[in-house]
Design a protein around this motif. Structure first.
Motif, PDB file in Angstrom:
ATOM      1  N   SER A 325       0.843  -1.198   0.000  1.00  0.00           N
ATOM      2  CA  SER A 325       0.000   0.000   0.000  1.00  0.00           C
ATOM      3  C   SER A 325       0.874   1.242   0.000  1.00  0.00           C
ATOM      4  N   THR A 326       0.380   2.265  -0.668  1.00  0.00           N
ATOM      5  CA  THR A 326       1.124   3.525  -0.716  1.00  0.00           C
ATOM      6  C   THR A 326       0.194   4.650  -1.136  1.00  0.00           C
ATOM      7  N   LYS A 327       0.578   5.869  -0.822  1.00  0.00           N
ATOM      8  CA  LYS A 327      -0.146   7.028  -1.320  1.00  0.00           C
ATOM      9  C   LYS A 327       0.384   7.363  -2.706  1.00  0.00           C
ATOM     10  N   ALA A 328      -0.510   7.762  -3.592  1.00  0.00           N
ATOM     11  CA  ALA A 328      -0.127   8.082  -4.960  1.00  0.00           C
ATOM     12  C   ALA A 328      -1.030   9.185  -5.488  1.00  0.00           C
ATOM     13  N   VAL A 329      -0.646   9.741  -6.639  1.00  0.00           N
ATOM     14  CA  VAL A 329      -1.422  10.809  -7.271  1.00  0.00           C
ATOM     15  C   VAL A 329      -1.924  10.331  -8.629  1.00  0.00           C
ATOM     16  N   TYR A 373      -8.417   4.229  -2.757  1.00  0.00           N
ATOM     17  CA  TYR A 373      -9.301   5.021  -1.900  1.00  0.00           C
ATOM     18  C   TYR A 373      -8.928   6.496  -2.045  1.00  0.00           C
ATOM     19  N   VAL A 374      -9.918   7.320  -2.339  1.00  0.00           N
ATOM     20  CA  VAL A 374      -9.703   8.757  -2.429  1.00  0.00           C
ATOM     21  C   VAL A 374     -10.212   9.390  -1.146  1.00  0.00           C
ATOM     22  N   ASN A 375      -9.351  10.047  -0.402  1.00  0.00           N
ATOM     23  CA  ASN A 375      -9.709  10.632   0.893  1.00  0.00           C
ATOM     24  C   ASN A 375      -9.898  12.146   0.774  1.00  0.00           C
ATOM     25  N   GLU A 376     -11.138  12.600   1.111  1.00  0.00           N
ATOM     26  CA  GLU A 376     -11.395  14.048   1.125  1.00  0.00           C
ATOM     27  C   GLU A 376     -11.047  14.639   2.494  1.00  0.00           C
ATOM     28  N   ASN A 379     -11.600  11.314   8.100  1.00  0.00           N
ATOM     29  CA  ASN A 379     -12.501  10.278   8.609  1.00  0.00           C
ATOM     30  C   ASN A 379     -13.354   9.610   7.527  1.00  0.00           C
ATOM     31  N   GLN A 380     -13.495  10.221   6.363  1.00  0.00           N
ATOM     32  CA  GLN A 380     -14.425   9.693   5.360  1.00  0.00           C
ATOM     33  C   GLN A 380     -13.700   9.386   4.057  1.00  0.00           C
ATOM     34  N   LYS A 381     -14.026   8.200   3.506  1.00  0.00           N
ATOM     35  CA  LYS A 381     -13.464   7.821   2.217  1.00  0.00           C
ATOM     36  C   LYS A 381     -14.429   8.287   1.139  1.00  0.00           C
ATOM     37  N   ASN A 382     -13.990   9.258   0.371  1.00  0.00           N
ATOM     38  CA  ASN A 382     -14.873   9.893  -0.594  1.00  0.00           C
ATOM     39  C   ASN A 382     -15.166   9.011  -1.802  1.00  0.00           C
ATOM     40  N   ALA A 383     -14.176   8.237  -2.225  1.00  0.00           N
ATOM     41  CA  ALA A 383     -14.368   7.405  -3.420  1.00  0.00           C
ATOM     42  C   ALA A 383     -13.599   6.100  -3.261  1.00  0.00           C
ATOM     43  N   VAL A 384     -14.163   5.044  -3.885  1.00  0.00           N
ATOM     44  CA  VAL A 384     -13.529   3.720  -3.849  1.00  0.00           C
ATOM     45  C   VAL A 384     -13.506   3.169  -5.272  1.00  0.00           C
ATOM     46  N   GLU A 414      -5.124  12.721  -4.650  1.00  0.00           N
ATOM     47  CA  GLU A 414      -4.277  11.743  -3.976  1.00  0.00           C
ATOM     48  C   GLU A 414      -5.118  10.537  -3.592  1.00  0.00           C
ATOM     49  N   VAL A 415      -4.569   9.351  -3.773  1.00  0.00           N
ATOM     50  CA  VAL A 415      -5.286   8.123  -3.435  1.00  0.00           C
ATOM     51  C   VAL A 415      -4.409   7.259  -2.531  1.00  0.00           C
ATOM     52  N   GLU A 416      -5.085   6.367  -1.817  1.00  0.00           N
ATOM     53  CA  GLU A 416      -4.395   5.302  -1.089  1.00  0.00           C
ATOM     54  C   GLU A 416      -4.550   4.050  -1.949  1.00  0.00           C
ATOM     55  N   ALA A 417      -3.446   3.531  -2.496  1.00  0.00           N
ATOM     56  CA  ALA A 417      -3.474   2.346  -3.352  1.00  0.00           C
ATOM     57  C   ALA A 417      -3.140   1.123  -2.505  1.00  0.00           C
TER      58      ALA A 417
END
Length: 753
Positions: A325-329, A373-376, A379-384, A414-417
């Motif tokens: 897992s990693t953060k990516a753009v 996962y796109v985090n806005e 606490n909330q995951k805006n998109a999956v 930015e997403v969490e992959a």
């Protein structure tokens, strides 16, 4: 001498520069006035030095190279020709011993042969050397890619050998293959150059034998067709008064479909006094070239406007060896191949990230699955986004293919992959198991076997390899035992990146045909396996837990395929098999170890019961036939022939045969019997039986019943006195029997009058 002679380019564009060509003069006594370096009877260019100092641009202009160098090339065969003082490369000790072997088989003297025969001998010498090395390096003759090159070389060598009159293997078998006999000489010459050729000799010789004998059958079919074409040409000549000629289309058909050399066609035609329309042949060849070129030009990468998008995207940084897992753009989005800025819920999408932990499909291993996962906010995951496949595009750009499950994704976000850890582990297990499988195959069936393809999936692995026969059951058991033993050894894997040359020196196995960079990744199971591989692997062989082969089969000439399971897939496979066995034991009411004996007993009982049923059916059919015998009617005036054509409803083919045999024995000679039945809804059975008196009239059961069976959607044949046939259209049986009766009566009436 100017750019035409002393300037070398690699193509329309690219590195280039002035060159210095070195020639050897075989006849200096002729002097140097009006010297022509193109006279290859006197001069040979054996060395070329290119001073690479420019880059040629699209407009033809030259710009200095940043890194200049000298490209040097010396011809080995040419240097051998000079040192050995022979008239051409083929007569050096690199090739001439092969030519001598071919001359021996052709029963001709190379020294006394004419130019045409010498050329054919050179073709065999040159081609056999190339073929042996191709097969040794893992190239299997086929109809695609490098395999097609090998097949064409083999076929040309076979055809050339036939032109020379070579028949048989030179060891007393006139139907044997001659290429393996000549190849033995190539292997002998290669022993000091490439020892692998000698160790792989059995596979090389077997492959050559199989290819040659298969192609000879094709050639023989072509010869039959050629005979028909020549006969037609002579017939047409007599009818129109013109000289006999074989059309260009016919010559091309023989060449293109049957691999028939124009030389053989021309020679055979001349023997029959028939000419060849070579202009027509050249037109057909040119048409094929144009069609081939048009088809080649039509093959383009269909990526919509994605090509424009990827021009602005850099290579993806792959982090999947170290993390899941990693953060990516998000650097780009594609929907239906077209670039977009934003994609909403429910859409299928292709996503480009600047970095990723997802493995992209390559080296036989399928792409990872997982989520983005796109985090806005915190606490909330805006998109999956659910990722179901990852591919590489245009170099090293990863394309994440998935579906928007929730929310909206946008370029620049930015997403969490996150990779599905369970599926990644399954892939790792199967990939390491594939390396162990290749090592086990080399131990059990020989080092000459090599990988021809693979699939590393979550539920299984598939491994294709070069081998000339099916593996025996004991060999499969030995392979499984070896692999499971290595798994139990709990060996730590070692992975390192090193220069390609160092990896090869260390003994790492490379996949034939793969392209590798200067730095390569080497995966080693110490003491077992070392391969160049970019895939993901377990840390310790004990993670594999268990390995089981589920199938072994041939998929092409000289290519075998093994499918197997390991890890969780192995446990699932074993559990499923165990459940099936439990159900079987319950049904048969026996213990697991007694199942085989019980099944064998049941099969024997079934066989005996079927035999009894068949005997009863045959007796019933014979009884029914005895009643039908009274329906036979006479045909003919000078010689009365008894004829019986009847339907026997739904009796099976064997019973129908018994009924016909009974009637032939019962009715007096001469007699003819035609019987038909419909054993099932989509099956027709037919039988024709003729006594000797009918056969003597020139009527054959096998030839008669075939056209009748066609009326029922089938066919068949047999001996002159007895034949069987079948079909798939029961609704046509009555009409077919009526036709049989009509034709049989007409023929017999004429013959017996």
């Amino acid at each position: 001498m100017g750019d035409e002679d002393n300037f070398w380019t690699s193509g329309v564009t690219g590195p280039c520069g002035p060159c210095s060509e070195i020639y050897y003069d075989f006849q200096p006594e002729r002097g140097y006035s009006d010297v022509d370096l193109g006279d290859d009877t006197r001069f040979i260019e054996f060395y070329n030095l290119v001073f690479m100092q420019y880059n040629k641009k699209d407009d033809g202009s030259l710009e200095p190279l940043k890194q200049m160098n000298i490209d040097t090339g010396l011809g080995l065969e040419r240097m051998a020709r000079i040192l050995q003082k022979v008239p051409n490369n083929y007569e050096t000790d690199l090739i001439y011993p092969i030519i001598e072997k071919a001359s021996e088989l052709a029963n001709v003297s190379y020294a006394l042969a004419d130019d045409h025969a010498k050329m054919n001998l050179k073709v065999i010498g040159d081609h056999l050397r190339a073929i042996v090395y191709l097969i040794s390096d893992g190239v299997v003759p086929s109809n695609i890619g490098r395999g097609y090159v090998a097949r064409r070389l083999i076929r040309r060598a076979v055809r050339t050998g036939r032109l020379l009159g070579i028949k048989g293997d030179g060891r007393g078998n006139p139907e044997g293959a001659f290429l393996p006999t000549i190849a033995e000489k190539v292997i002998e010459l290669s022993s000091q150059i490439d020892p692998d050729v000698k160790s792989r000799a059995p596979r090389i010789l077997e492959e050559l034998k199989r290819e040659e004998l298969r192609f000879v059958q094709t050639l023989e079919r072509g010869e039959k067709l050629l005979d028909e074409m020549l006969a037609n040409a002579l017939l047409n000549s007599n009818e129109n008064g013109n000289g006999p000629i074989l059309s260009g289309k016919d010559v091309f058909l023989l060449y293109d479909t049957y691999g028939f050399p124009v030389e053989i066609t021309t020679e055979a035609a001349e023997e029959h006094g028939v000419g060849i329309d070579m202009n027509g042949f050249e037109i057909e060849m040119e048409n094929q070239r144009r069609q081939s070129q048009a088809a080649h030009n039509a093959v383009k990468l269909a990526v919509g406007n994605g090509a424009v998008l990827t021009e602005n995207i850099s290579d993806t940084e792959f982090l999947g060896y170290e993390t899941l897992s990693t953060k990516a753009v998000i650097e780009g989005l594609l929907v239906n191949g077209n670039p977009v800025i934003q994609v909403s819920e429910g859409s299928d999408v292709e996503i480009f990230l600047n970095r990723t932990p997802f493995y992209a499909e390559s080296g036989g291993q399928i792409g990872d699955h997982g989520f983005l996962y796109v985090n806005e906010d915190r606490n909330q995951k805006n998109a999956v986004v659910e990722i179901k496949d990852v591919q590489k595009s245009l170099g090293n750009i990863f394309v994440h293919k998935g579906t928007i499950k929730e929310g909206v994704v946008e370029v620049g976000k930015e997403v969490e992959a996150a990779v599905d850890a369970n599926l990644r582990q399954r892939a790792k297990i199967h990939h390491t198991a594939t390396h162990l499988l290749q090592a086990a195959l080399k131990k059990v069936i020989g080092d000459e076997t090599s990988q021809a393809g693979s699939l590393v999936a979550f539920d299984r692995l598939r491994f294709d390899f070069n081998f000339h026969r099916p593996l025996q059951e004991k060999e499969l058991v030995e392979i499984e035992e070896l692999i499971n033993g290595w798994i139990g050894d709990a060996t730590l894997l070692q992975t390192q990146v090193m220069p390609l040359a160092d990896a090869k020196r260390a003994g790492a196995i490379a996949m034939f045909g793969e392209k590798y960079g200067e730095q390569v990744r080497v995966v080693e199971v110490p003491g077992v396996s070392m391969e160049l591989c970019g895939g993901t692997h377990v840390s310790n062989t004990c993670e594999i837990r268990g390995f089981k082969i589920i199938s072994e089969q041939g998929i092409a000439s000289g290519i075998r395929r093994i499918e197997a399971v390991a890890g969780d897939a192995f446990i699932e496979y074993v559990n499923a098999r165990d459940n099936h066995m439990r159900q079987l034991c319950s049904t048969l009411k026996v213990k697991a170890e007694e199942v085989t004996t019980r099944v064998e007993a049941l099969l024997e009982e079934l066989r005996m019961t079927r035999n009894e049923v068949s005997a009863v059916r045959a007796k019933a059919a014979v009884y029914k036939a005895s009643v039908m015998a009274g329906n036979a009617f006479p045909v003919g005036t000078s010689k009365k022939i008894r004829v019986l054509v009847e339907s026997m409803d739904d009796i099976d083919a064997d019973s129908l045969k018994s009924a016909a045999e009974y009637l032939i024995d019962t009715l007096q000679d001469p007699a003819a019997v035609i019987l038909g039945s419909c054993p099932s809804e989509e099956k027709v059975s037919l039988v024709a039986g003729f006594t000797p008196g009918v056969v003597d009239l020139g009527i054959q059961a096998g030839k008669f019943i075939g056209p009748i069976a066609k009326l029922c959607g089938g066919g068949g044949g047999g001996r002159p006195n007895f034949a069987q046939a079948g079909g798939r259209k029961p609704e046509n049986l009555s009409g077919a029997l009526a036709k049989a009766r009509e034709e049989l009566v007409a023929i017999l009436s004429e013959k017996a009058s």
